[in-house]
Design an enzyme around this catalytic site. Structure first.
Site, mmCIF file in Angstrom:
data_model
loop_
_atom_site.group_PDB
_atom_site.id
_atom_site.type_symbol
_atom_site.label_atom_id
_atom_site.label_comp_id
_atom_site.label_asym_id
_atom_site.label_seq_id
_atom_site.Cartn_x
_atom_site.Cartn_y
_atom_site.Cartn_z
ATOM 1 N N TYR A 155 -5.081 7.619 -6.217
ATOM 2 C CA TYR A 155 -4.042 6.677 -5.740
ATOM 3 C C TYR A 155 -4.246 6.372 -4.259
ATOM 4 O O TYR A 155 -4.215 5.223 -3.842
ATOM 5 C CB TYR A 155 -2.682 7.340 -5.989
ATOM 6 C CG TYR A 155 -1.478 6.596 -5.434
ATOM 7 C CD1 TYR A 155 -0.923 5.522 -6.139
ATOM 8 C CD2 TYR A 155 -0.880 6.981 -4.244
ATOM 9 C CE1 TYR A 155 0.188 4.863 -5.652
ATOM 10 C CE2 TYR A 155 0.231 6.313 -3.749
ATOM 11 C CZ TYR A 155 0.758 5.253 -4.451
ATOM 12 O OH TYR A 155 1.860 4.599 -3.961
ATOM 13 N N SER A 213 0.875 -1.176 0.000
ATOM 14 C CA SER A 213 0.000 0.000 0.000
ATOM 15 C C SER A 213 0.908 1.221 0.000
ATOM 16 O O SER A 213 1.894 1.274 -0.743
ATOM 17 C CB SER A 213 -0.911 -0.066 1.227
ATOM 18 O OG SER A 213 -1.664 1.108 1.354
ATOM 19 N N LYS A 240 -4.967 2.797 -2.431
ATOM 20 C CA LYS A 240 -4.054 2.252 -1.417
ATOM 21 C C LYS A 240 -4.773 2.028 -0.084
ATOM 22 O O LYS A 240 -4.397 1.162 0.693
ATOM 23 C CB LYS A 240 -2.838 3.172 -1.254
ATOM 24 C CG LYS A 240 -1.912 3.185 -2.490
ATOM 25 C CD LYS A 240 -1.364 1.805 -2.816
ATOM 26 C CE LYS A 240 -0.172 1.837 -3.760
ATOM 27 N NZ LYS A 240 0.315 0.504 -4.115
HETATM 28 N N1 LIG Z 1 8.624 4.767 -4.051
HETATM 29 C C1 LIG Z 1 7.809 5.293 -3.166
HETATM 30 O O1 LIG Z 1 8.064 6.396 -2.613
HETATM 31 C C2 LIG Z 1 6.545 4.550 -2.762
HETATM 32 C C3 LIG Z 1 5.862 4.991 -1.619
HETATM 33 C C4 LIG Z 1 4.712 4.318 -1.221
HETATM 34 C C5 LIG Z 1 4.268 3.222 -1.935
HETATM 35 N N2 LIG Z 1 4.934 2.805 -3.052
HETATM 36 C C6 LIG Z 1 4.399 1.632 -3.762
HETATM 37 O O2 LIG Z 1 5.428 0.656 -3.919
HETATM 38 C C7 LIG Z 1 5.136 -0.196 -5.029
HETATM 39 C C8 LIG Z 1 6.411 -0.379 -5.846
HETATM 40 O O3 LIG Z 1 6.783 0.859 -6.410
HETATM 41 P P1 LIG Z 1 8.302 1.341 -6.495
HETATM 42 O O4 LIG Z 1 8.456 2.505 -5.607
HETATM 43 O O5 LIG Z 1 9.216 0.188 -6.354
HETATM 44 O O6 LIG Z 1 8.284 1.917 -7.992
HETATM 45 P P2 LIG Z 1 9.108 1.499 -9.302
HETATM 46 O O7 LIG Z 1 10.565 1.466 -9.021
HETATM 47 O O8 LIG Z 1 8.627 2.411 -10.377
HETATM 48 O O9 LIG Z 1 8.611 0.013 -9.591
HETATM 49 C C9 LIG Z 1 7.280 -0.242 -10.023
HETATM 50 C C10 LIG Z 1 7.178 -1.682 -10.519
HETATM 51 O O10 LIG Z 1 5.824 -1.905 -10.945
HETATM 52 C C11 LIG Z 1 5.859 -2.505 -12.241
HETATM 53 N N3 LIG Z 1 4.670 -2.160 -13.007
HETATM 54 C C12 LIG Z 1 4.156 -0.918 -13.237
HETATM 55 N N4 LIG Z 1 3.096 -0.994 -14.051
HETATM 56 C C13 LIG Z 1 2.939 -2.319 -14.350
HETATM 57 C C14 LIG Z 1 2.033 -3.039 -15.179
HETATM 58 N N5 LIG Z 1 1.075 -2.422 -15.901
HETATM 59 N N6 LIG Z 1 2.157 -4.391 -15.279
HETATM 60 C C15 LIG Z 1 3.141 -5.030 -14.587
HETATM 61 N N7 LIG Z 1 4.034 -4.394 -13.793
HETATM 62 C C16 LIG Z 1 3.939 -3.055 -13.681
HETATM 63 C C17 LIG Z 1 7.140 -1.941 -12.879
HETATM 64 O O11 LIG Z 1 7.624 -2.833 -13.867
HETATM 65 P P3 LIG Z 1 7.556 -2.637 -15.470
HETATM 66 O O12 LIG Z 1 7.666 -1.172 -15.753
HETATM 67 O O13 LIG Z 1 8.719 -3.437 -15.952
HETATM 68 O O14 LIG Z 1 6.246 -3.217 -15.835
HETATM 69 C C18 LIG Z 1 8.096 -1.944 -11.698
HETATM 70 O O15 LIG Z 1 8.682 -3.207 -11.540
HETATM 71 C C19 LIG Z 1 3.991 0.493 -5.771
HETATM 72 O O16 LIG Z 1 2.789 -0.209 -5.522
HETATM 73 C C20 LIG Z 1 3.927 1.891 -5.189
HETATM 74 O O17 LIG Z 1 2.626 2.418 -5.222
HETATM 75 C C21 LIG Z 1 6.072 3.446 -3.473
#
Ligand SMILES: NC(=O)c1ccc[n+]([C@@H]2O[C@H](COP(=O)([O-])OP(=O)(O)OC[C@H]3O[C@@H](n4cnc5c(N)ncnc54)[C@H](OP(=O)(O)O)[C@@H]3O)[C@@H](O)[C@H]2O)c1
Length: 263
Positions: free
Chosen positions: A153, A139, A157
């Site tokens: 978003y 989340s 979440k």
């Molecule tokens: N970074 C933050 O500050 C933060 C904070 C709170 C929550 N989150 C949550 O953490 C989770 C991971 O995000 P992250 O921060 O690691 O971001 P990230 O580095 O951009 O990674 C996102 C991942 O999701 C995959 N993805 C996106 N769209 C997709 C689709 N249509 N089908 C399959 N895979 C898909 C991407 O792979 P491909 O592009 O190769 O498909 C990538 O592996 C998310 O749910 C995000 O909402 C992140």
């Protein structure tokens, strides 16, 4: 004895990639899912060079309505039994509610709302049968804070937190734990994809940011300890506790005055 297997979505980058390394460190075989096969193969190659685990890469666009259906067929064809699930793939749309096309909204819902739910629904029966299952639904801290303008978003979440609690509640006593993990600002590609990297890093101080390794490790430890909710970072826990004690109207007023990604 069969080695346990974890399926991780969004494993080609960021928090998902970090989860892959941590589960491998704990001897889980991996099923890695995302759209970019080359990146998945890089992650798998690096992990297999370091740990004695199998890593299967399954490219999939989870914004497609039948993506989970197709994944389940591939798992069946490859005889892959899933013991742990990390629903992690995700992103945020930038802009006001009416700015993105409906198709873009629909895709975001499909990836993080329907997709997460369907994967839980499809994978849980065999976990129940084997009386072992670990589920981490990623989340966000934003689910624990007042909703900022335009953030569908946040709503998605929040659903992820509630869904995880409901599953955990129902599955207690059957060897299954389901955790909602709420990371705050984390160094990944997330803010690049959203197009707000510079604003995010200049508007929020360094102590609010965590590495993807820390976030994933805390998530792993929390689900293995049977926790149902983990907000990453002491600052984020304090912030959500304080803000949630305010009357709703005040929360709403505070949130209206914020634009987290303004220049
Ligand atoms: N970074 C933050 O500050 C933060 C904070 C709170 C929550 N989150 C949550 O953490 C989770 C991971 O995000 P992250 O921060 O690691 O971001 P990230 O580095 O951009 O990674 C996102 C991942 O999701 C995959 N993805 C996106 N769209 C997709 C689709 N249509 N089908 C399959 N895979 C898909 C991407 O792979 P491909 O592009 O190769 O498909 C990538 O592996 C998310 O749910 C995000 O909402 C992140």
């Amino acid at each position: 004895m069969r080695q346990l297997t974890v399926l991780i979505t969004g494993a080609s980058a960021g928090i998902g990639e970090a989860f892959a390394k941590i589960f491998a460190e704990h001897n889980f075989d991996l099923v890695l899912v995302a759209r970019r096969l080359d990146r998945l193969e890089e992650v798998a190659g690096e992990i297999q060079g370091q740990y004695h685990v199998e890593a299967t890469c399954l490219p999939a666009d989870l914004s497609e309505v039948d993506a989970v259906d197709k994944l389940m067929s591939v798992l069946k064809a490859k005889n892959l039994v899933i013991d742990a699930l990390v629903n992690n793939a995700g992103y945020a749309l930038n802009g006001s509610f009416l700015e993105p096309s409906w198709e873009d909204h629909r895709k975001m819902h499909q990836v993080m709302l329907n997709g997460y739910t369907e994967l839980c629904y499809r994978l849980l029966p065999s976990m129940v049968e084997r009386r072992y299952g670990r589920i981490i639904n990623v989340s966000s801290l934003s689910a624990m804070l007042p909703s900022v303008p335009s953030s569908m978003y946040t709503g998605i979440k929040r659903y992820v937190v509630d869904m995880s609690a409901a599953i955990d509640f129902e599955m207690r006593g059957q060897g299954i734990h389901c955790l909602a993990l709420c990371p705050g600002f984390t160094y990944t590609e997330f803010h690049d994809v959203m197009g707000v990297r510079e604003q995010a890093q200049s508007n929020f101080p360094k102590f609010m940011w965590q590495s993807s390794e820390t976030v994933a490790r805390e998530g792993y430890d929390a689900v293995m300890a049977g926790k149902v909710l983990k907000v990453n970072g002491w600052y984020n826990r304090l912030l959500s506790m304080v803000l949630n004690h305010l009357p709703y109207s005040l929360q709403h007023r505070l949130a209206r005055s914020q634009d987290p990604f303004s220049d």
